[in-house]
Write a protein that holds these residues in place. Structure first.
Motif, PDB file in Angstrom:
ATOM      1  N   SER A   1       2.660   6.385  -7.007  1.00  0.00           N
ATOM      2  CA  SER A   1       1.754   7.299  -7.705  1.00  0.00           C
ATOM      3  C   SER A   1       2.270   8.726  -7.659  1.00  0.00           C
ATOM      4  O   SER A   1       2.199   9.451  -8.648  1.00  0.00           O
ATOM      5  CB  SER A   1       0.373   7.269  -7.057  1.00  0.00           C
ATOM      6  OG  SER A   1      -0.147   6.001  -7.164  1.00  0.00           O
TER       7      SER A   1
ATOM      8  N   ALA B   1       0.832  -1.205   0.000  1.00  0.00           N
ATOM      9  CA  ALA B   1       0.000   0.000   0.000  1.00  0.00           C
ATOM     10  C   ALA B   1       0.867   1.256   0.000  1.00  0.00           C
ATOM     11  O   ALA B   1       0.632   2.192  -0.774  1.00  0.00           O
ATOM     12  CB  ALA B   1      -0.937  -0.008   1.204  1.00  0.00           C
TER      13      ALA B   1
ATOM     14  N   GLY C   1      -4.266   6.076 -13.253  1.00  0.00           N
ATOM     15  CA  GLY C   1      -3.377   5.159 -12.532  1.00  0.00           C
ATOM     16  C   GLY C   1      -2.686   5.825 -11.353  1.00  0.00           C
ATOM     17  O   GLY C   1      -2.411   5.193 -10.325  1.00  0.00           O
ATOM     18  N   VAL C   2      -2.398   7.114 -11.494  1.00  0.00           N
ATOM     19  CA  VAL C   2      -1.767   7.855 -10.409  1.00  0.00           C
ATOM     20  C   VAL C   2      -2.691   7.895  -9.194  1.00  0.00           C
ATOM     21  O   VAL C   2      -2.278   7.732  -8.050  1.00  0.00           O
ATOM     22  CB  VAL C   2      -1.434   9.282 -10.877  1.00  0.00           C
ATOM     23  CG1 VAL C   2      -1.104  10.165  -9.702  1.00  0.00           C
ATOM     24  CG2 VAL C   2      -0.295   9.252 -11.864  1.00  0.00           C
ATOM     25  N   VAL C   3      -3.978   8.079  -9.462  1.00  0.00           N
ATOM     26  CA  VAL C   3      -4.929   8.204  -8.352  1.00  0.00           C
ATOM     27  C   VAL C   3      -5.266   6.835  -7.754  1.00  0.00           C
ATOM     28  O   VAL C   3      -5.367   6.702  -6.537  1.00  0.00           O
ATOM     29  CB  VAL C   3      -6.207   8.922  -8.827  1.00  0.00           C
ATOM     30  CG1 VAL C   3      -7.164   9.104  -7.676  1.00  0.00           C
ATOM     31  CG2 VAL C   3      -5.852  10.243  -9.440  1.00  0.00           C
ATOM     32  N   THR C   4      -5.431   5.797  -8.596  1.00  0.00           N
ATOM     33  CA  THR C   4      -5.734   4.473  -8.024  1.00  0.00           C
ATOM     34  C   THR C   4      -4.636   4.073  -7.062  1.00  0.00           C
ATOM     35  O   THR C   4      -4.913   3.512  -6.007  1.00  0.00           O
ATOM     36  CB  THR C   4      -5.859   3.382  -9.103  1.00  0.00           C
ATOM     37  OG1 THR C   4      -4.719   3.398  -9.931  1.00  0.00           O
ATOM     38  CG2 THR C   4      -7.101   3.561  -9.925  1.00  0.00           C
ATOM     39  N   GLY C   5      -3.382   4.347  -7.426  1.00  0.00           N
ATOM     40  CA  GLY C   5      -2.279   4.000  -6.542  1.00  0.00           C
ATOM     41  C   GLY C   5      -2.371   4.715  -5.216  1.00  0.00           C
ATOM     42  O   GLY C   5      -2.346   4.085  -4.154  1.00  0.00           O
ATOM     43  N   SER C   6      -2.519   6.042  -5.242  1.00  0.00           N
ATOM     44  CA  SER C   6      -2.478   6.774  -3.977  1.00  0.00           C
ATOM     45  C   SER C   6      -3.765   6.606  -3.179  1.00  0.00           C
ATOM     46  O   SER C   6      -3.728   6.346  -1.976  1.00  0.00           O
ATOM     47  CB  SER C   6      -2.172   8.248  -4.232  1.00  0.00           C
ATOM     48  OG  SER C   6      -2.950   8.727  -5.284  1.00  0.00           O
TER      49      SER C   6
ATOM     50  N   GLY D   1      -4.123   2.960  -2.158  1.00  0.00           N
ATOM     51  CA  GLY D   1      -3.138   2.706  -1.107  1.00  0.00           C
ATOM     52  C   GLY D   1      -3.616   3.254   0.227  1.00  0.00           C
ATOM     53  O   GLY D   1      -3.580   2.564   1.254  1.00  0.00           O
TER      54      GLY D   1
ATOM     55  N   PHE E   1      -2.341  -1.199  -9.225  1.00  0.00           N
ATOM     56  CA  PHE E   1      -2.816  -1.490  -7.887  1.00  0.00           C
ATOM     57  C   PHE E   1      -4.228  -2.036  -7.804  1.00  0.00           C
ATOM     58  O   PHE E   1      -4.581  -2.678  -6.821  1.00  0.00           O
ATOM     59  CB  PHE E   1      -2.719  -0.221  -7.030  1.00  0.00           C
ATOM     60  CG  PHE E   1      -2.670  -0.482  -5.567  1.00  0.00           C
ATOM     61  CD1 PHE E   1      -1.696  -1.302  -5.045  1.00  0.00           C
ATOM     62  CD2 PHE E   1      -3.588   0.079  -4.702  1.00  0.00           C
ATOM     63  CE1 PHE E   1      -1.642  -1.559  -3.695  1.00  0.00           C
ATOM     64  CE2 PHE E   1      -3.541  -0.168  -3.346  1.00  0.00           C
ATOM     65  CZ  PHE E   1      -2.560  -0.986  -2.845  1.00  0.00           C
TER      66      PHE E   1
ATOM     67  N   ALA F   1       1.185   4.091  -3.010  1.00  0.00           N
ATOM     68  CA  ALA F   1       0.931   5.513  -2.796  1.00  0.00           C
ATOM     69  C   ALA F   1       2.145   6.340  -3.210  1.00  0.00           C
ATOM     70  O   ALA F   1       2.029   7.336  -3.942  1.00  0.00           O
ATOM     71  CB  ALA F   1       0.570   5.760  -1.336  1.00  0.00           C
TER      72      ALA F   1
END
Lengths: 340, 342
Positions: A170, A163, B318-323, B326, B268, A167
């Motif tokens: 990203s 996780a 993809g940038v937002v799904t990750g953060s 997460g 993610f 984050a």
């Protein structure tokens, strides 16, 4: 003492052979790393430069450039390999590599953010930012795993790490998609390279690697006991919380130092411990030393190959480790039963 | 646990799972309606509704019907496909870290796409084909290398996938380091995963394929759940383990190919959606349906954030799904601990 049963004897012989081969390979790799390069130095000249330095060009190349680079490759390999072995034992997950603690993602984020915000570039500048980012990410993952005083279970640590990595990854992407200059620096740093690393970098990371390796050796017996589960391990006298803390500290020091010095080098921490387990069985007291010897061999040979791979320009060591190590790994996995 | 009957068919249903899926679908529907009805161009929902029904301002009609609606539908399809394929691969590998990446699919797709961009300067359609070819070839290679005695064991599949994936990811870095800055940036944008510029043609084809594959995945979910208990026990319960595994891998690869061809490798979701779904439903099995619903809700919500957070600058989803994914997972993990201590 009665004679050992044949199975135990053959395993002992096998372990001895594996260790012997490791020392041989290591010697060859070190010699190659000192000799091969854009200006090849024959082995007898290498020896002369080390034993009896004069003012020749060969001496300055060997002592000033190749020797620190070789030692750094040894350190980086040992650090990543042992960190991977500890991580796989701690999380009891064969897919856990040091990156799973968020170390690589944390270091990457610190480096791109520093480049984007300050505009400075250079190995020394990256070194401390990468280290700080790696440490912060690892501490965050550990806190996440032990939040509210609960014991860090393996699955929780792994998921927490994933996780945090996601984050941070990203955020890295956000920066590199909006800042061209940071992206251009980042793509070279992220490939993982030992090019241009001299004595200063080596000396700066050595203390962290040494302490990390000692810590890893100290927790290895307890990790063996904990492989049976936290309760069974505690019954055998291991202290789960102390062991997990020590193991995480070791991994953070080792990976943080390696990533700071050379950028994120993949596969070494994941593949070599798996390979070691396939060769000598799941006992941490053997997996550790075997990894400690074979991981530097992989990094050294990859670095040497990278120097001669394509004429004119070096191929980054992080790329070659995976290209060389991957097929060997697949071949071994196919041939034998791997203790997972 | 209760039983739903329809004529001669009967299915065991867990009440909690049904409730979770219903809530997730409701969230998806609500966010979908909001996504279509609100936006930069049309100021009121009433105007947008008019545009959707083909009345009023022509430009508004284009925005609502040709831009927002297909984009929202694509987000749902991509999310559901990623969630389902993640659930399948986590069940096959028996590992919470198992995701389509473990068989090297995503890395292989990236190799195909980056090669197309960097070496041939391909158009977006060509890049999608390159990604599909790269991903499928990698999955086939890993499957063949992991085969032994006529079948594939989960752990061997995972390990071979890790080895092949490592090589390909090195190839990707090599391509990025050796290419021009402009080409490397185009590749980086594709690698981030994005839903920009969805057309109805894409959505229609992908949507029908997605629905078919999701139905197949749902049908496979029960035999997959039995496989977790071990091949012999599952065999005793009337299941052919190798057949189920091969079929599941096929469906899983098709699902992730679909998603990647449409939107690039969205980070993610395949890993997180099944974990989130399992934690919410408290289901012991692979929870394929709940993972699908979770994936759809996740990608749709994240795409809205990606469009609006720094508007007019649009982030790749993809940038937002990750953060966001997460952060959600971190929150769920901490909450779980607190509940257990109570």
């Amino acid at each position: 003492m009665t004679a050992a049963p044949p199975r135990a004897r053959s395993r002992r012989r096998r372990r001895a052979l594996v260790m012997l081969a490791a020392f041989g390979l290591l010697a060859v790799a070190v010699a190659a790393s000192l000799s091969v390069g854009s200006r090849p130095v024959p082995l007898d000249e290498v020896w002369r430069a080390l034993a009896d330095p004069d003012g020749s060009v060969a001496t300055s190349i060997v002592r000033g450039q190749r020797l620190p680079r070789t030692l750094l490759a040894l350190e980086v390999g040992a650090a990543l390999g042992v960190a991977g072995a500890v991580m796989q034992a701690l999380t009891r997950n064969p897919l856990a590599d040091p990156g799973i603690l968020g170390v690589n993602a944390g270091a990457s984020l610190a480096v791109v953010a520093a480049v984007a915000l300050s505009g400075f570039v250079g190995i020394w500048f990256y070194l401390w930012f990468a280290f700080a980012g790696a440490a912060i990410a690892a501490v965050a993952v550990y806190l996440l795993g032990t939040v509210a005083g609960a014991f860090a279970t393996p699955a929780r640590l792994a998921l927490g790490g994933v996780a945090v990595s996601a984050a941070a990854g990203s955020l890295v992407q956000t920066v590199i998609l909006t800042d061209q200059r940071a992206f251009n620096e980042f793509r070279f740093w992220a490939a993982g390279s030992l090019e241009g690393r001299r004595w200063g970098i080596l000396l700066a990371v050595t203390p962290f690697v040494v302490v990390g390796l000692l810590l890893a050796a100290a927790v290895a017996p307890a990790l063996n006991a904990l492989a049976l589960g936290a309760d069974a391990g505690a019954a055998l006298g291991a202290r789960p919380r102390l062991t997990a803390g020590g193991a995480m500290a070791a991994v953070t020091l080792l990976c943080g130092a390696a990533t700071a010095a050379a950028g994120p080098i993949g596969f070494v921490g994941l593949g070599v411990p798996l390979l070691a387990r396939a060769l000598v069985g799941p006992d941490q007291r053997w997996v550790g030393p075997v990894t400690l010897l074979y991981a530097p061999v992989l990094v050294l040979l990859a670095d040497v190959a990278g120097r001669r791979f394509v004429p004119g320009a070096e191929v980054q060591v992080g790329i070659v480790t995976a290209v060389v190590g991957g097929p060997v790994f697949v071949a071994i996995v196919r041939r034998r039963r791997v203790a997972t | 646990m209760s039983v739903a009957r329809l004529g001669r068919l009967s299915v065991r249903v867990r009440r909690r799972s049904v409730a979770v899926v219903a809530v997730l679908l409701a969230v998806t529907a609500a966010v979908g309606v909001a996504a279509v009805l609100s936006g930069e161009y049309t100021s009121t929902p009433a105007q947008a509704l008019d545009a959707l029904l083909g009345r009023g301002d022509v430009l508004a009609q284009v925005f609502v019907r040709e831009v927002r609606l297909p984009r929202a539908l694509a987000a749902v399809v991509v999310g559901a496909a990623l969630g389902a394929s993640g659930a399948i691969f986590q069940a096959i590998s028996g590992n919470p870290l198992g995701s389509p990446d473990i068989i090297g699919f995503t890395v292989g797709a990236a190799t195909g796409a980056v090669t197309t961009i960097v070496l041939f300067g391909g158009t977006p359609a060509q890049v999608a084909v390159g990604a599909l070819a790269g991903g499928s070839a990698t999955a086939a290679l890993v499957y063949l290398l992991a085969r032994r005695d006529g079948g594939v064991a989960g752990p061997r599949l995972v390990l071979v996938g890790v080895g092949v994936g490592a090589v390909l990811s090195a190839v990707n870095s090599l391509l990025l380091v050796r290419s021009s800055l402009a080409a490397a940036q185009t590749a980086a944008v594709w690698l981030a995963g994005s839903l920009n510029a969805m057309s109805w043609a894409t959505v229609t084809v992908a949507g029908s394929a997605g629905v078919l594959l999701c139905v197949l995945a749902t049908l496979l979910s029960r035999p997959l759940g039995l496989l977790v208990m071990g091949d012999e026990l599952a065999g005793g319960l009337g299941i052919r383990p190798q057949g189920v595994r091969a079929a599941s891998i096929g469906v899983g690869v098709a699902l992730v190919s679909l998603a990647t061809a449409i939107a690039g490798p969205i980070a993610f979701v395949a890993l997180a959606a099944p974990q989130l779904a399992r934690r919410l439903t408290r289901s012991p099995g692979p929870a394929v349906t709940a993972s699908m619903a979770m994936g759809a809700a996740l990608v749709l919500c994240c795409d809205q954030v990606a469009q609006r957070l720094f508007a007019p600058v649009q982030l790749p989803v993809g940038v937002v799904t990750g953060s966001l994914g997460g952060a959600y997972m971190i929150w769920l993990l901490t909450r779980e601990v607190r509940q257990r201590r109570r």
